[in-house]
Design a protein around this motif. Structure first.
Motif, short mmCIF file in Angstrom:
data_model
loop_
_atom_site.label_atom_id
_atom_site.label_comp_id
_atom_site.label_asym_id
_atom_site.label_seq_id
_atom_site.Cartn_x
_atom_site.Cartn_y
_atom_site.Cartn_z
N THR A 31 0.86 -1.17 0.00
CA THR A 31 0.00 0.00 0.00
C THR A 31 0.90 1.23 0.00
O THR A 31 1.76 1.35 0.86
CB THR A 31 -0.90 0.03 1.26
OG1 THR A 31 -1.33 -1.28 1.51
CG2 THR A 31 -2.06 0.95 1.05
N THR A 32 0.69 2.07 -0.95
CA THR A 32 1.55 3.25 -1.02
C THR A 32 1.06 4.31 -0.05
O THR A 32 -0.13 4.34 0.31
CB THR A 32 1.52 3.85 -2.43
OG1 THR A 32 0.19 4.29 -2.70
CG2 THR A 32 1.94 2.84 -3.47
N PRO A 33 1.96 5.20 0.40
CA PRO A 33 1.55 6.30 1.29
C PRO A 33 0.45 7.14 0.66
O PRO A 33 -0.43 7.65 1.37
CB PRO A 33 2.82 7.12 1.46
CG PRO A 33 3.93 6.17 1.17
CD PRO A 33 3.41 5.19 0.17
N GLU A 34 0.46 7.26 -0.67
CA GLU A 34 -0.58 8.04 -1.34
C GLU A 34 -1.96 7.40 -1.13
O GLU A 34 -2.94 8.07 -0.87
CB GLU A 34 -0.30 8.15 -2.85
CG GLU A 34 0.87 9.05 -3.21
CD GLU A 34 2.22 8.39 -2.94
OE1 GLU A 34 2.30 7.14 -3.06
OE2 GLU A 34 3.16 9.10 -2.55
N VAL B 175 -7.33 7.17 1.60
CA VAL B 175 -8.31 6.56 2.51
C VAL B 175 -8.60 7.50 3.68
O VAL B 175 -9.74 7.72 4.06
CB VAL B 175 -7.80 5.20 3.04
CG1 VAL B 175 -8.71 4.68 4.13
CG2 VAL B 175 -7.70 4.20 1.91
N ARG B 176 -7.50 8.10 4.19
CA ARG B 176 -7.68 9.00 5.33
C ARG B 176 -8.59 10.15 4.95
O ARG B 176 -9.49 10.52 5.70
CB ARG B 176 -6.31 9.53 5.76
CG ARG B 176 -6.39 10.46 6.96
CD ARG B 176 -5.04 10.77 7.52
NE ARG B 176 -4.45 9.62 8.18
CZ ARG B 176 -3.19 9.21 8.03
NH1 ARG B 176 -2.39 9.85 7.22
NH2 ARG B 176 -2.73 8.16 8.68
N ARG B 177 -8.40 10.68 3.76
CA ARG B 177 -9.23 11.80 3.34
C ARG B 177 -10.67 11.36 3.14
O ARG B 177 -11.61 12.02 3.54
CB ARG B 177 -8.67 12.44 2.06
CG ARG B 177 -9.18 13.88 1.87
CD ARG B 177 -8.42 14.69 0.86
NE ARG B 177 -7.80 13.94 -0.15
CZ ARG B 177 -6.48 13.71 -0.39
NH1 ARG B 177 -5.70 14.11 0.19
NH2 ARG B 177 -5.95 13.02 -1.30
N SER B 178 -10.84 10.19 2.54
CA SER B 178 -12.20 9.72 2.26
C SER B 178 -12.96 9.44 3.56
O SER B 178 -14.17 9.59 3.64
CB SER B 178 -12.18 8.47 1.38
OG SER B 178 -11.77 7.36 2.14
N LEU B 179 -12.24 9.05 4.60
CA LEU B 179 -12.90 8.85 5.89
C LEU B 179 -13.02 10.16 6.67
O LEU B 179 -13.63 10.20 7.74
CB LEU B 179 -12.11 7.83 6.74
CG LEU B 179 -12.19 6.37 6.27
CD1 LEU B 179 -11.26 5.51 7.10
CD2 LEU B 179 -13.60 5.83 6.32
#
Lengths: 555, 307
Positions: free
Chosen positions: B45-48, B53-57
């Protein structure tokens, strides 16, 4: 007159433990038999044996002839309801809470096949009317909790009378009721006996009720019949020593009193006390509150006994609790020795609490069952004084002896003591903190008469030896007459009359005080009275005005 | 009565609101970065992607904003999408919730049907050998863990005797999980019914009914049973919540396709939106049951109904 019910050598036992021992008596038609005795005398067991309602594992022997059959014979099913009816002490619990009054009145008529449901309905309404319940048809659809205690007891009486029994057993039918309501229920029972010529067995501990109601009396003690005879003879010339002792122990409202109020300096002043409580279930509405105390003021003088008298809901207990600051008043002040208790908080309040101690009504609930008696009595000293452990235990022993118990009882637990002994322990705890004021809330009403007399004596003696001032809360005017220097009569949160005991009893000025004194049963069968007056209509509840030295009446 | 019920409904709404707050905070209760943990086991899983995912949550926003966003979606009936698979959480839950409710209701039915008569019988024969035997069985029933009872039932009825299927989602498959959940609760109902009935039988009003000469059966049916069942009804409400909780264990033993099983899977996969949705749904169900029980109570007890 031939007997309706003739009991010979009735005994009740659970296993090898004998509860009733060879008791014999007769009841004739139109006659009232009082079975009188203190707790544990076996009077209720006697009634239950006749009804075949003894608890599991208890068995009865002897003969009880009723209508040609022996109620105690094993093959006989006592004619419950139709032959003999039974009324219990507590009207609050004698009706099933989840069923309508109507169903409970009619179900037995239908079940016995006496009549059909429609006719039962009609008869029930007529009977409710007969026992003095207003708008009876509406009551049929109501539930027990919607009726007052007195009304419920009338419903129970109606329920039993509908079945047209020949004998009615009433087990302390008025003990749980206020005196004014008691008078009405007793009147009703007497009317029923006269009109229907049933035989009434009235079980009671109250010699006043016996004197007013009974034709014959059976005195019981520890399961044995002490004596049986006509009421006049029993009161005038009791044969058994126990009967004499019982009669002597009864406080009398018509006794003379030579008490003079002490003219000492004021100890406590309560002024302008108001208190409202929320009604049950009311969370959102401020309107649903009732006034427990409505602008009450009083002053207590050092060394006196002031009695607060009233019926349930009068506010007497709330006032006592506010003075002891167990309940906070909405407004008003309580000043003790020039200190305003109502303004104290935290440490200061705790120090001052030593000055006012409380004795509660029920000695079974007011002592911690897990603490030894010694620990219970020592606790106020731990909180309020700097005594060493050995000094404390010495003082506990001293206190126990002071209240008439033995010093070596300190190690025991409350369940090892009788009701009277427990109340003595509660008294020892109250005086342990060396208070100046003791608030005693119905301290003897859970006790038997003979015990009550001794506890009252004890309070009287302690008041002198410990230099106490006593606020005595009671519903019983006879007790109050015996112990109080001054009396305050309360109703619906207001003091209606306040005055020296002797004057207030000799010349009650407020109609409510008069009514209370009139309805109190007097243990003297020669003074049998007719129907008692019922307090009707309005009476003054305004501010108190002084009509004689120290005698105040609501205007 | 309406005041009584409206109070209860208000309290229920408050409970659910508090749950929404807790559910938002939940994701931050885990030590460390939640998204890092979520993807700790997946390779490559890339940091991007993690940032995405963080943004979408919404985890890059301050917590109050996160809560506002969560509530905004919630009132529109949107519980977010699952992390694995990206389906709407609400759909996933609604698909499985009926299975859990059926299981809990069946278990409740068994518990009451067995527990109440046993308790009544024990009370009627208080102190007898029947009473003592029944109560020993009841204590054994309460002490038995779900997972053990479930496995035992599975072993005998499905494996040894072959009467019932081991797992699946048909009606026959319901029997064993419902029994597992129901039997241990039946024991609780038996004990409660017994003590409540004994209490009522000693009341003056029962003695009074007998003193009127009513037949004993009528007294038991009319005067004892109804008053004695009031505490049992309260208990039903409380037990329903426990049964929903118990369903999580039982569903996994019997592979019953309910929300409990789904929740356990989601927890293993750190699928936060599902876990949040599950907790929220669970609390709504429990609150609804509690309100229903209160209404039922009011019907049974005139002291509440007519105040």
């Amino acid at each position: 007159m031939t007997a309706l019910l003739s009991v010979t050598d009735l005994s009740v036992a659970i296993g090898s433990k004998s509860l009733v021992k060879k008791v014999s008596f007769d009841v004739a038609s139109g006659e009232v038999l009082s079975i009188v005795g203190e707790s544990g005398s076996g009077k209720s067991m006697t009634a239950k044996a006749l009804m075949g309602l003894l608890p599991h594992k208890a068995s009865a022997t002897g003969r009880a002839m009723f209508d040609g059959m022996d109620l105690l014979a094993p093959e006989v099913q006592p004619p419950r309801g139709t032959g003999i009816g039974l009324i219990f002490q507590e009207p609050m619990t004698a009706l099933t809470p989840v069923l309508t009054i109507g169903l409970q009145l009619t179900e037995a008529l239908v079940s016995h096949g006496i009549c059909n449901a429609g006719e039962a309905q009609r008869r029930a309404i007529a009977m409710l009317d007969r026992v003095g319940i207003p708008s009876p048809a509406d009551r049929m659809r109501q539930y027990p909790h919607e009726l007052s205690g007195g009304m419920r007891q009338r419903v129970v009486i109606a329920m039993m009378m509908l079945l047209d029994p020949r004998i009615l057993i009433a087990d302390e039918p008025t003990t749980a009721l206020d005196v004014t309501v008691q008078a009405q229920i007793l009147d009703l029972l007497r009317e029923i006996v006269t009109d229907t010529q049933i035989g009434l067995i009235l079980i009671t501990h109250d010699m006043g009720v016996v004197a007013e109601m009974a034709d014959n009396v059976l005195v019981m003690k520890a399961g044995k019949a002490e004596e049986f005879g006509p009421v006049q003879r029993i009161f005038a010339a009791p044969e058994a020593d126990y009967t004499t002792a019982l009669l002597d122990a009864v406080p009398r409202i018509d006794a003379s009193t030579s008490r003079k109020p002490a003219l000492a300096e004021p100890l406590l002043k309560a002024g302008g006390i108001n208190k409202t409580f929320a009604k049950r279930g009311a969370i959102f509405s401020k309107a649903a509150r009732y006034k427990a105390l409505d602008d009450v003021s009083l002053t207590m003088h050092r060394g006196e006994t002031l009695a607060l008298v009233g019926e349930s809901g009068s506010g007497k207990t709330t006032l006592g609790r506010i003075i002891a600051r167990l309940t906070e008043a909405d407004t008003g002040t309580v000043t003790l020795n020039d200190t305003d208790l109502s303004a104290l908080y935290g440490r200061e309040l705790q120090d001052k609490r030593r000055e006012v101690q409380m004795i509660f009504q029920d000695p079974y609930a007011s002592l911690d069952p897990r603490h030894t008696v010694g620990r219970t009595i020592a606790e106020p000293m731990i909180i309020h004084q700097e005594l060493s452990r050995s000094e404390r235990s010495e003082r506990v022993h001293e206190l126990l002896e002071k209240v008439g118990l033995n010093a070596d009882m300190a190690q025991r637990y409350p369940h090892e003591f009788s009701g009277g002994q427990r109340q003595r322990i509660a008294i020892a705890r109250a005086i342990a903190a060396k208070p100046s004021l003791v608030v005693a809330d119905e301290p003897t009403s859970a006790l038997d008469v003979s015990i009550q007399a001794k506890v009252l004596d004890l309070l009287e003696n302690l008041k002198r030896s410990e230099d106490l001032t006593l606020l005595f809360i009671s519903h019983d005017l006879a007790v109050v007459r015996q112990i109080a220097d001054r009396v305050a009569v309360m109703r619906n949160g207001r003091i209606l009359e306040l005055g020296p005991s002797a004057e207030l009893f000799a010349e009650p000025r407020h109609p409510y005080t008069r009514a209370l004194i009139d309805v109190a049963p007097v243990p003297d069968p020669t003074r049998k009275r007719g129907k008692r007056p019922v307090l009707q209509g309005d009476y003054p509840t305004g501010p108190l005005s002084e009509i004689g030295p120290g005698h105040w009446v609501a205007a | 009565m309406w005041r009584f019920l409206s109070t209860r409904i208000l309290m229920g709404a408050l409970t659910i609101w508090i749950t929404t707050v807790l559910v938002t905070l939940l994701i931050h209760a885990v030590p460390g970065d939640p998204v890092q943990i979520m993807y700790a086991q997946s390779q490559g899983t890339t940091p991007e992607q993690i940032e995405e995912v963080r943004r979408s949550l919404g985890l890059d926003r301050p917590i109050p904003v996160q809560y506002a966003m969560f509530m905004e979606r919630l009132v529109q009936g949107d519980l977010g999408n699952t992390i694995r698979g990206g389906q709407p959480v609400l759909d996933v839950i609604m698909q499985r919730l009926p299975n859990t409710l059926v299981l809990a209701c069946a278990a409740m039915f068994i518990a009451v049907l067995i527990g109440v008569p046993i308790g009544f019988l024990a009370a009627y024969r208080k102190g007898s050998l029947t009473d003592i035997t029944l109560m020993i069985i009841a204590i054994a029933g309460i002490s038995m863990p779900h997972f053990w009872l479930g496995l035992m039932l599975l072993f005998y009825f499905a494996v040894e005797l072959g009467w019932l299927p081991v797992s699946g989602n048909g009606w026959l498959n319901l029997v064993l999980p419902a029994l597992t959940l129901g039997l241990s609760n039946a024991a609780i109902f038996a004990r409660l019914t017994r003590s409540s009935m004994i209490d009522v039988m000693n009341q003056d009003y029962v003695q009074t009914a007998l003193a009127k000469g009513l037949p004993k059966a009528l007294v038991l049916r009319r005067h004892v049973l109804r008053a004695g069942l009031l505490p049992v009804v309260t208990m039903m409400g409380l037990q329903f919540a426990f049964m929903m909780g118990g369903a999580i264990v039982v569903e996994n033993i019997f592979s019953w396709n309910g929300v409990g099983r789904m929740a356990v899977e989601a927890i293993f996969q750190r699928d936060y939106p599902i876990i949040q949705g599950f907790i929220l749904t669970f609390s709504v169900v429990v609150v609804l049951v509690a309100i229903t029980i209160d209404a039922l109570y009011a019907v049974l007890d005139p002291r509440i109904r007519r105040s």
